[in-house]
Design an enzyme around this catalytic site. Sequence first.
Site, PDB file in Angstrom:
ATOM      1  N   GLU A 144      31.974  65.139  31.135  1.00 47.23           N
ATOM      2  CA  GLU A 144      32.089  63.440  31.262  1.00 47.23           C
ATOM      3  C   GLU A 144      32.565  62.938  30.092  1.00 47.23           C
ATOM      4  OE1 GLU A 144      27.554  61.763  30.954  1.00 47.23           O
ATOM      5  OE2 GLU A 144      28.351  61.959  32.890  1.00 47.23           O
ATOM      6  N   HIS A 184      25.349  57.379  31.985  1.00 42.18           N
ATOM      7  CA  HIS A 184      24.566  58.174  31.032  1.00 42.18           C
ATOM      8  C   HIS A 184      24.781  57.319  29.574  1.00 42.18           C
ATOM      9  CE1 HIS A 184      24.427  62.152  33.406  1.00 42.18           C
ATOM     10  NE2 HIS A 184      23.632  61.414  33.539  1.00 42.18           N
TER      11      HIS A 184
END
Length: 303
Positions: free
Chosen positions: A222, A260
Amino acid sequence: MAIFLNENSKIVVQGMTGSEGMKHTQRMLRAGTTVVGGVNPRKAGQKVDFEGNSLPVFGTVADAMAETGADVSVIFVPPAFAKSAVIEAIDSGIGLAVVITEGIPVHDSAAFWAHAVATEAESPGTPRTPRTRIIGPNCPGIASPGKSNAGIIPADITGPGSIGLVSKSGTLTYQMMYELRDIGFSTAVGIGGDPVIGTTHIDALQAFQDDPETESIVMIGEIGGDAEERAAAYIKEHITKPVVGYVAGFTAPEGKTMGHAGAIVSGSSGTAQAKKDALEAAGVTVGKTPSETARLLRDRVKA
């Protein structure tokens, strides 16, 4: 075969008597995982019943290991106490610590990772290898379908097979396992998306490369940081098995934190496109969506 976790693994749960620990211990037991007890110094000597399984609670990880032969700890301890829990697991000499807890301060994660590295003497000419392998924090754990499941990965979405999966994202781990359930997985490792983690993409990639029954690899990354770029360079030099990849965050606006703690993009650094370019330059086929990534893996397997 499997990496890091297999049918012989004996698991102790730090924080088993808490709400999350109770819930997921039950799920692990239902999946056939060998859970041998929990750790809570305030409840040592008690037992907890899980649908016919009565598990003892120990005061320390060392006590649990001495009594049961546990070699894996799954940690559900709240963030404020997680560093102490991980350090206790490391000091006990346990082989694998799976840190599920999210919201651990980065300084604490850095501290227990440094402690893990410091517990193993350095051999001349080689980097230090921690005696305790840490997976996480802020991760879904690790599952070797049909063998063992340490963490919160659903056990009924796939079966055993020949794919190795390493992923920053818990949700995308589950989706990819479901998308490729017809082939199945040797092991799925959710490494977490925090800025400081234990096991990395590179660690899992090499373990899958060395596993004779893992035939292909899916790598999910990501935006943020440079872990995927470093993994791409490693793949180019060291990995011979087919690898397909997916990078989450193509539509993320610059400068935003996306989920995150590690998913922070500054300018062109850490963008999904930069990671995709690096992976493709290393021979990794990169999908635009999880479903396309699954189809690309099938194509690579057939080829």
